[in-house]
Design a protein around this motif. Structure first.
Motif, PDB file in Angstrom:
ATOM      1  N   LEU A 115      46.409  47.280  42.109  1.00 28.62           N
ATOM      2  CA  LEU A 115      45.736  46.590  43.214  1.00 28.62           C
ATOM      3  C   LEU A 115      45.336  47.566  44.318  1.00 28.62           C
ATOM      4  O   LEU A 115      44.215  47.547  44.819  1.00 28.62           O
ATOM      5  CB  LEU A 115      46.654  45.517  43.800  1.00 28.62           C
ATOM      6  N   VAL A 116      46.288  48.421  44.692  1.00 26.31           N
ATOM      7  CA  VAL A 116      46.035  49.358  45.782  1.00 26.31           C
ATOM      8  C   VAL A 116      44.944  50.349  45.378  1.00 26.31           C
ATOM      9  O   VAL A 116      44.044  50.674  46.162  1.00 26.31           O
ATOM     10  CB  VAL A 116      47.337  50.097  46.177  1.00 26.31           C
ATOM     11  N   ALA A 141      41.459  48.747  45.439  1.00 26.50           N
ATOM     12  CA  ALA A 141      40.898  48.657  46.787  1.00 26.50           C
ATOM     13  C   ALA A 141      40.234  49.966  47.186  1.00 26.50           C
ATOM     14  O   ALA A 141      39.253  49.992  47.924  1.00 26.50           O
ATOM     15  CB  ALA A 141      41.996  48.306  47.786  1.00 26.50           C
ATOM     16  N   ILE A 162      36.795  50.335  44.665  1.00 25.84           N
ATOM     17  CA  ILE A 162      35.661  49.426  44.871  1.00 25.84           C
ATOM     18  C   ILE A 162      34.683  50.038  45.875  1.00 25.84           C
ATOM     19  O   ILE A 162      35.091  50.524  46.918  1.00 25.84           O
ATOM     20  CB  ILE A 162      36.169  48.055  45.395  1.00 25.84           C
ATOM     21  N   LEU A 193      33.755  41.751  50.983  1.00 23.01           N
ATOM     22  CA  LEU A 193      34.974  40.994  50.673  1.00 23.01           C
ATOM     23  C   LEU A 193      35.746  40.677  51.951  1.00 23.01           C
ATOM     24  O   LEU A 193      36.296  39.591  52.109  1.00 23.01           O
ATOM     25  CB  LEU A 193      35.866  41.788  49.709  1.00 23.01           C
ATOM     26  N   TRP A 194      35.769  41.629  52.878  1.00 25.59           N
ATOM     27  CA  TRP A 194      36.478  41.393  54.135  1.00 25.59           C
ATOM     28  C   TRP A 194      35.708  40.457  55.052  1.00 25.59           C
ATOM     29  O   TRP A 194      36.308  39.671  55.780  1.00 25.59           O
ATOM     30  CB  TRP A 194      36.821  42.712  54.822  1.00 25.59           C
ATOM     31  N   LEU A 211      36.608  37.158  53.780  1.00 29.21           N
ATOM     32  CA  LEU A 211      38.008  36.849  54.077  1.00 29.21           C
ATOM     33  C   LEU A 211      38.180  36.411  55.533  1.00 29.21           C
ATOM     34  O   LEU A 211      38.954  35.508  55.833  1.00 29.21           O
ATOM     35  CB  LEU A 211      38.828  38.112  53.815  1.00 29.21           C
ATOM     36  N   THR A 257      39.394  32.840  54.185  1.00 26.86           N
ATOM     37  CA  THR A 257      40.732  32.599  53.648  1.00 26.86           C
ATOM     38  C   THR A 257      41.822  32.859  54.689  1.00 26.86           C
ATOM     39  O   THR A 257      42.838  32.172  54.714  1.00 26.86           O
ATOM     40  CB  THR A 257      40.969  33.495  52.430  1.00 26.86           C
ATOM     41  N   TRP A 261      43.432  49.004  54.136  1.00 30.07           N
ATOM     42  CA  TRP A 261      43.259  48.410  52.806  1.00 30.07           C
ATOM     43  C   TRP A 261      42.494  49.370  51.890  1.00 30.07           C
ATOM     44  O   TRP A 261      42.854  49.568  50.736  1.00 30.07           O
ATOM     45  CB  TRP A 261      42.502  47.085  52.949  1.00 30.07           C
ATOM     46  N   LEU A 263      48.384  41.077  50.724  1.00 28.92           N
ATOM     47  CA  LEU A 263      47.278  41.571  51.546  1.00 28.92           C
ATOM     48  C   LEU A 263      46.268  42.350  50.698  1.00 28.92           C
ATOM     49  O   LEU A 263      45.062  42.234  50.883  1.00 28.92           O
ATOM     50  CB  LEU A 263      47.815  42.463  52.668  1.00 28.92           C
ATOM     51  N   PHE A 264      46.794  43.129  49.764  1.00 27.84           N
ATOM     52  CA  PHE A 264      45.894  43.918  48.921  1.00 27.84           C
ATOM     53  C   PHE A 264      45.170  43.059  47.890  1.00 27.84           C
ATOM     54  O   PHE A 264      44.029  43.328  47.536  1.00 27.84           O
ATOM     55  CB  PHE A 264      46.656  45.057  48.238  1.00 27.84           C
ATOM     56  N   ALA A 265      45.854  42.021  47.426  1.00 33.39           N
ATOM     57  CA  ALA A 265      45.257  41.200  46.366  1.00 33.39           C
ATOM     58  C   ALA A 265      44.204  40.244  46.902  1.00 33.39           C
ATOM     59  O   ALA A 265      43.183  40.016  46.252  1.00 33.39           O
ATOM     60  CB  ALA A 265      46.354  40.426  45.649  1.00 33.39           C
ATOM     61  N   LEU A 266      44.458  39.692  48.119  1.00 26.66           N
ATOM     62  CA  LEU A 266      43.600  38.617  48.637  1.00 26.66           C
ATOM     63  C   LEU A 266      42.097  38.866  48.565  1.00 26.66           C
ATOM     64  O   LEU A 266      41.371  38.045  48.014  1.00 26.66           O
ATOM     65  CB  LEU A 266      43.991  38.299  50.084  1.00 26.66           C
ATOM     66  N   PRO A 267      41.608  39.988  49.118  1.00 21.93           N
ATOM     67  CA  PRO A 267      40.159  40.153  49.116  1.00 21.93           C
ATOM     68  C   PRO A 267      39.584  40.203  47.704  1.00 21.93           C
ATOM     69  O   PRO A 267      38.445  39.808  47.480  1.00 21.93           O
ATOM     70  CB  PRO A 267      39.950  41.494  49.822  1.00 21.93           C
ATOM     71  N   MET A 268      40.387  40.677  46.756  1.00 22.63           N
ATOM     72  CA  MET A 268      39.843  40.865  45.406  1.00 22.63           C
ATOM     73  C   MET A 268      39.790  39.587  44.596  1.00 22.63           C
ATOM     74  O   MET A 268      39.038  39.502  43.634  1.00 22.63           O
ATOM     75  CB  MET A 268      40.642  41.933  44.675  1.00 22.63           C
ATOM     76  N   TRP A 271      38.584  36.757  45.451  1.00 20.03           N
ATOM     77  CA  TRP A 271      37.241  36.204  45.605  1.00 20.03           C
ATOM     78  C   TRP A 271      36.241  36.931  44.701  1.00 20.03           C
ATOM     79  O   TRP A 271      35.389  36.314  44.068  1.00 20.03           O
ATOM     80  CB  TRP A 271      36.808  36.320  47.076  1.00 20.03           C
ATOM     81  N   LEU A 300      38.515  30.635  49.138  1.00 20.21           N
ATOM     82  CA  LEU A 300      39.046  30.744  47.780  1.00 20.21           C
ATOM     83  C   LEU A 300      39.228  29.348  47.216  1.00 20.21           C
ATOM     84  O   LEU A 300      39.858  28.489  47.834  1.00 20.21           O
ATOM     85  CB  LEU A 300      40.398  31.459  47.813  1.00 20.21           C
TER      86      LEU A 300
END
Lengths: 310, 290
Positions: free
Chosen positions: A132-133, A136, A139, A147-148, A151, A158, A185, B39-44, B46, B60
């Motif tokens: 995941l890290v 980020a 991408i 994406l932000w 969010l 979200t 991030w 926090l790291f997973a959330l944006p992805m 979507w 979402l």
């Protein structure tokens, strides 16, 4: 075929004098031809711009109008203008906050925390967190920015849904915090990877001995881990500082707004020079940025040399 | 080799307190890290769900599964062309950088040029100082003077100039580790330097060349600033810039288009990275990361 020769281990860490025999019969002239094209491109598009900035910053060069055709030499006027402009100092101040909060503190601490927490686990959990890290980081910036934006959206974002803060416009009320979190991030992967490899190099026997004498987790961290990875911490801090200072990506999230509240130096230079058309003034500020980069990079070289000596 | 220290029996209550504190702090730490993970997973989330939703919104939600968005994306005149543009720029820069970088690295590895290592370190330092952002203004002006604005040649040369020092540095290391006996025997059979480089050195250095090729494409693929400044017409924009114009210049953002395009544009680099990561482990090299 060939005789069974063993490959000499060519490592940059231990500089051993290697024979640079001209085995392929290149000859100095041809070697020069081999090197020239690459050096010309580097010279014209990397070295020359740096030097050219000095001259450009002393002219009133503009994108359009009379000064575009025949710019005048104005000496240090641009520097005087920049250094007496409150918006420049505001930008420098914002940059400092941004670099310290998102780079030095945020990415380093979270990166270390992640490396520390996944060091002893194996399998899917570790792969998931690291993946995941890393994702980020990988991408493309323009996608990450969107994406932000999604969010943090005021109406259907979200974050508002999760926190129960419907209608909060994060990018207008807290723009600086938003790009700081965004940049953490994006950039934490580097620190996480660096500290992961650093932690795996700490001698287990030392940690074991510390545990034997009853050191708590914090004490182990302070007395065993940190002294062992001091060099890595320094390297990480310098590189992160350099990259965070030079990043342009926050522009994609807030475009420097609202009212210049997120106008870090890279965005300020862009706004001044390209949409603003003041190339001379932009170049003067660029030179200040280049000099700061030079200082950080030289610091890095000193650290690297010190580590190689030990 | 661990020394076994003599265990002195600690006072029990202290030990118990310590265990409790230790336990609580561990749980807190685990919770904190779990939050960071979220926090790291959330944006992805979507990015993964919205492209497959018939009516995506910014929030979402469980998608109304469909593949129509991809078909619609193919009909957009700019979308696929910009992916093609990114490919042209990426592959073009890659070819320039690999060919010129390999030539230079080979010559530097095999001929003792005075001050060679100093030059290499100097170039590497230069490329970390003269970043895309710090050199934006002079670069823009030089390209304007050369008449290369809105031309891929300009973008390609600027990108190559920034990447080449790192490339030469890595490839020279690679070439240094190639035994010279191969070239010696090839030369005995009468092969010339170009032939040796092409048929003897390149095949052995293939892993290094492949790494550089992939790394260059990934760097260029995501680069926003250079094409953003140097290209004008929408037809020429690579995906990185088009993505930005999609969500800034359209009055009402078309989320079906944006989400699908974002996924299509991100997928190649994500796949490349995770394949490379799995196969070669991770390697860092500073350089352009804007």
């Amino acid at each position: 075929m060939t005789t069974g020769t063993t490959t000499p281990a060519g490592s940059a860490i231990a500089p051993r004098r290697r024979r640079a025999d001209d085995v392929a019969g290149l000859g100095t002239a041809r070697a020069g031809l081999f090197v020239a094209p690459a050096l010309i491109i580097i010279g014209v598009f990397l070295l020359f711009p740096a030097v050219w900035t000095i001259w450009l910053g002393m002219t009133d060069y503009r994108l359009t109008g009379l000064q575009a055709a025949s710019p005048d030499f104005v000496g240090l006027d641009n520097y005087v203008e920049a250094l007496t402009d409150p918006s420049f100092w505001n930008s420098l101040w914002l940059t400092l906050i941004f670099v310290i909060a998102s780079g030095i503190v945020g990415q380093t601490l979270i990166g270390f925390g992640l490396a520390w927490s996944v060091r002893n686990i194996r399998g899917w959990a570790k792969a998931l967190i690291e993946g995941l890290v890393l994702a980020a980081w990988v991408i493309p910036a323009s996608v990450a920015s969107f994406l932000w934006l999604a969010l943090l959206d005021r109406r259907s974002g979200t974050v508002n849904a999760l926190l129960g803060t419907e209608g909060t416009a994060w990018l207008i009320d807290h723009p600086m915090e938003a790009i700081i979190v965004f940049n953490i991030w994006v950039g934490t992967a580097f620190s996480m990877q660096l500290f992961s490899s650093a932690l795996s190099a700490v001698p287990p026997s030392q940690i074991e001995s510390a545990k034997m004498v009853g050191a708590s987790g914090w004490q182990q961290l302070r007395d065993v881990i940190v002294p062992n990875i001091k060099g890595h911490i320094l390297t990480n801090t310098l590189l992160i500082t350099l990259w965070t200072f030079n990043t342009f990506t926050p522009y994609l999230v807030t475009a420097g707004g609202p009212n210049g509240k997120t106008e870090i130096l890279s965005v300020y230079i862009y706004e001044t020079a390209i949409p603003g058309g003041q190339l001379g003034l932009g170049a003067a500020i660029s030179l200040i940025m280049l000099l700061i980069n030079l200082v950080i990079a030289l610091g890095y070289v000193r650290v690297a040399q010190g580590r190689r000596k030990r | 080799m661990t020394a076994t220290p003599v265990k002195t029996g600690p006072v029990k209550t202290v030990a118990r307190n310590r265990t409790v504190r230790h336990y609580v702090s561990r749980v807190l730490f685990a919770v904190l890290m779990a939050l960071v993970g979220v926090l790291f997973a959330l944006p992805m989330v979507w990015l993964v769900l919205a492209p497959f939703d018939a009516t995506p919104s910014l929030s979402l939600e469980w998608p109304d599964w469909t593949l129509d968005n991809f078909a619609r994306l193919a009909e957009n005149p700019y979308a696929l062309r910009s992916i093609g543009n990114s490919l042209i720029l990426g592959v073009g820069t890659m070819i320039v950088v690999v060919v010129l970088g390999a030539l230079a690295a080979y010559a530097m590895s095999r001929i003792r040029i005075p001050g060679r290592d100093g030059i290499l370190y100097g170039l590497l330092l230069l490329s970390s100082i003269v970043t895309g952002t710090a050199a934006m203004v002079p670069t823009f002006q030089i390209i304007t003077q050369l008449g290369l604005i809105n031309n891929y040649v300009g973008v390609l040369l600027v990108l190559a100039g920034g990447i080449l020092p790192t490339v030469i540095f890595i490839l020279k290391d690679f070439m240094d580790s190639i035994p010279k006996s191969y070239e010696e025997s090839a030369r005995l059979y009468g092969a010339g330097p170009f032939r040796i480089l092409k048929d003897v050195v390149a095949p052995i250095a293939r892993p290094g060349l492949a790494f550089i090729a992939i790394w260059t494409i990934v760097q260029v693929w995501g680069n926003f600033l250079v094409p953003f400044i140097l290209l004008r017409s929408p037809d020429l924009q690579p995906a990185a810039v088009l993505m930005y114009t999609f969500y800034t210049e359209s009055g009402q953002a078309d989320l079906r288009l944006i989400s699908t395009f974002a996924l299509l544009f991100s997928a190649p680099v994500l796949i490349i990275y995770f394949v490379v990561n799995r196969r070669y482990g991770f390697r860092f090299h500073g350089g352009i990361k804007s």
